[in-house]
Design an enzyme around this catalytic site. Structure first.
Site, short mmCIF file in Angstrom:
data_model
loop_
_atom_site.label_atom_id
_atom_site.label_comp_id
_atom_site.label_asym_id
_atom_site.label_seq_id
_atom_site.Cartn_x
_atom_site.Cartn_y
_atom_site.Cartn_z
N LYS A 181 0.86 -1.19 0.00
CA LYS A 181 0.00 0.00 0.00
C LYS A 181 0.89 1.24 0.00
O LYS A 181 1.54 1.55 0.99
CB LYS A 181 -0.90 -0.02 1.25
CG LYS A 181 -2.20 0.79 1.12
CD LYS A 181 -2.08 2.29 1.10
CE LYS A 181 -1.86 2.89 2.46
NZ LYS A 181 -1.83 4.39 2.39
N GLU A 255 10.11 0.90 10.63
CA GLU A 255 11.14 1.92 10.46
C GLU A 255 10.42 3.25 10.61
O GLU A 255 9.63 3.65 9.76
CB GLU A 255 11.80 1.76 9.08
CG GLU A 255 13.14 2.45 8.99
CD GLU A 255 13.05 3.74 8.22
OE1 GLU A 255 12.97 4.79 8.88
OE2 GLU A 255 13.05 3.69 6.98
N CYS A 289 13.49 10.48 7.35
CA CYS A 289 13.39 10.06 8.76
C CYS A 289 14.75 10.08 9.45
O CYS A 289 14.84 10.26 10.66
CB CYS A 289 12.73 8.69 8.87
SG CYS A 289 13.30 7.52 7.66
N GLU A 386 10.07 15.48 15.87
CA GLU A 386 10.45 15.38 14.46
C GLU A 386 9.63 16.37 13.64
O GLU A 386 8.40 16.33 13.65
CB GLU A 386 10.21 13.96 13.95
CG GLU A 386 10.67 13.77 12.53
CD GLU A 386 10.49 12.35 12.01
OE1 GLU A 386 11.36 11.88 11.29
OE2 GLU A 386 9.46 11.73 12.32
#
Length: 475
Positions: A181, A255, A289, A386
């Site tokens: 997906k 992750e 990331c 983040e």
């Protein structure tokens, strides 16, 4: 007298991409309609709609998983050398269609064509070549040779095609089948990859691609006949997936987010470090990331480094992602832009000093200038959360021990960078940094043979390299 040159744009042609007005789901080797309401994917640089894309319902996901299950028997029974031929073929077609893939990635994602052309697409092909090489050597990897079954994979919008390659290449090499997906804002290169699978003659049902938003992804993760779940994305969604999978016997790799420290010592080559800092946080608009979003500078060189960094930021060109001169492209979505803005405002209101080079933002599309904050404290929101955008927080340290303490003072642990001319110090730091990847005198360097993954809230499991096989074999 110095001549003044006008800026000359160098746009890549859109004509290399044959954009369809609408795209269906890819199930059992065929494109099919989705049961949910279709949605538009847009170009973040212009806000123009690119195509209509189908939404997969739970029933569509079930069809895709059944197709993958049916294909698994024959695919896993193929000798590794035969599976390798398909992977090699896919890798070569990716190289042949590289320009088309790069342009489509930049249109759908907003990243500069230079990055999609020179980084993303070559690495995508490299991952398929690398894992093709493993397909007939699994007996020597140390994880056994038994495939798991059907892998359900959910990938993000920051590296749409590269994340697909990280997931699909080892899966197929190990003899599993896939239901993938892609992110709802960037589905187009995954659908073009479906076409590449057909072109390569991949047996029907080995790769299935279902598009949609979060509900579609949740249906893939929760499906009872999926044996392995792999997810790259936010830590919040990672927690939901971990709860969904708990107690089911499914293998899981996550992750997730990061807040990497890029640590510059007083003996570092300043100009080289500046390039690494720019690459670490402004590459792909900071939508990375493992971005080096916290810069830790030794106090004695802070002024010199910041002056050089500000000079360098003044030369970055922001604008049309399809212009080959562009350094900083568009933010991927209005939602992401709002998040970057709100966290940057929090940085200012908490007392950090904000600076951006003079730069004109286009009137349409989603844009944010390269930004750095000085006077940042460990307690500031911008040092802890983040941002996932082109925003750098600058902190200082005096001793290596203090650098380690500050670098590790985060719930994340995906990556770190160390800049120094002393090899012994690099090794000393690498031993103490709680990060899955530590780069030395470089940043954002990737190789299919090198494992990637994190500690703590950055997830678990590894992708890439020999280690990346373990997640797709019944060890």
């Amino acid at each position: 007298m110095m001549a003044i040159f006008e800026y000359a744009p160098a746009p890549e042609s859109r004509d290399v991409v044959d954009l369809q007005p609408s795209y269906g789901l890819f199930i059992d080797g065929e494109f099919a309609d989705g049961g949910g309401p279709s949605f538009k994917t847009i170009n973040p640089a212009t806000e123009e709609p690119l195509a209509e894309v189908a939404t997969a319902t739970a029933e569509d996901v079930d069809r895709a998983v059944r197709a993958a299950r049916k294909a698994f028997e024959a695919w896993s029974a193929l000798p590794g050398a035969e599976r390798a031929k398909y992977l090699f073929r896919i890798a070569r077609i990716i190289q042949e269609r590289a320009r088309e893939l790069a342009v489509l990635e930049s249109l759908d994602n907003g990243k500069p064509i230079r990055e999609s052309r020179d980084v993303d697409v070559p690495l995508v092909a490299a991952h398929f070549f690398y894992y093709a090489g493993w397909a007939d050597k699994l007996a020597y990897a140390g994880f056994g040779t038994k495939a798991l079954g059907v892998a359900g994979q959910v990938i993000p919008w920051n590296f749409p095609l590269l994340m697909l390659a990280w997931k699909i290449a080892p899966t197929l090499a190990c003899g599993n089948t896939v239901v993938l997906k892609p992110a709802e804002t960037t589905p187009l290169t995954a659908l073009l990859f479906a076409d590449i699978c057909r072109q390569a003659g991949l047996p029907a049902g080995v790769v299935n691609i279902v598009t949609g938003a979060g509900e579609t992804g949740a249906a893939v993760v929760a499906h009872p006949d999926v044996n392995k779940v792999a997810f790259t994305g936010s830590t919040e969604v990672g927690r939901i997936i971990a709860r969904t999978v708990a107690g089911t016997g499914k293998k899981l790799t996550l992750e997730l987010g990061g807040k990497a420290a890029n640590i510059v010592f007083d003996d570092a080559a300043i100009d080289q470090a500046v390039e690494g800092i720019v690459n670490g946080i402004f590459f792909n608009q900071g939508h990375v990331c493992c971005a080096g979003s916290r810069l830790l500078v030794q106090e004695s060189v802070q002024e010199e480094l910041l002056a050089a960094l500000k000079r360098r930021l003044g030369t970055l060109r922001l604008g049309d992602p399809l212009d080959k001169n562009t350094d900083v492209g568009a933010i991927n979505s209005a939602e992401q832009l709002a998040k970057i803005r709100s966290l940057s405002e929090a940085g200012e209101s908490e007392g950090a000093e904000r600076w951006s080079p003079a730069c004109e933002l286009p009137e349409r599309g989603f844009w944010f200038p390269p930004t750095l904050f000085t006077g940042v404290a460990q307690s500031h929101t911008i040092a802890r959360e983040e941002i996932f955008g082109p925003v750098l927080s600058v902190l200082t340290f005096r001793t290596p021990a203090e650098a380690v303490e500050k670098a590790n003072n985060t719930p994340y642990g995906l990556s770190a960078g160390v800049w120094t001319e002393k090899g012994s110090r690099i090794l000393w730091m690498a031993d103490r940094l709680r990060a899955g990847v530590v780069w030395a005198n470089t940043f954002n360097k990737f190789d299919p043979a090198s494992p990637f993954g994190g500690y703590k809230e950055s997830g678990y499991g590894r992708e890439g390299g020999l280690h990346g096989l373990e997640a797709y074999l019944d060890v």
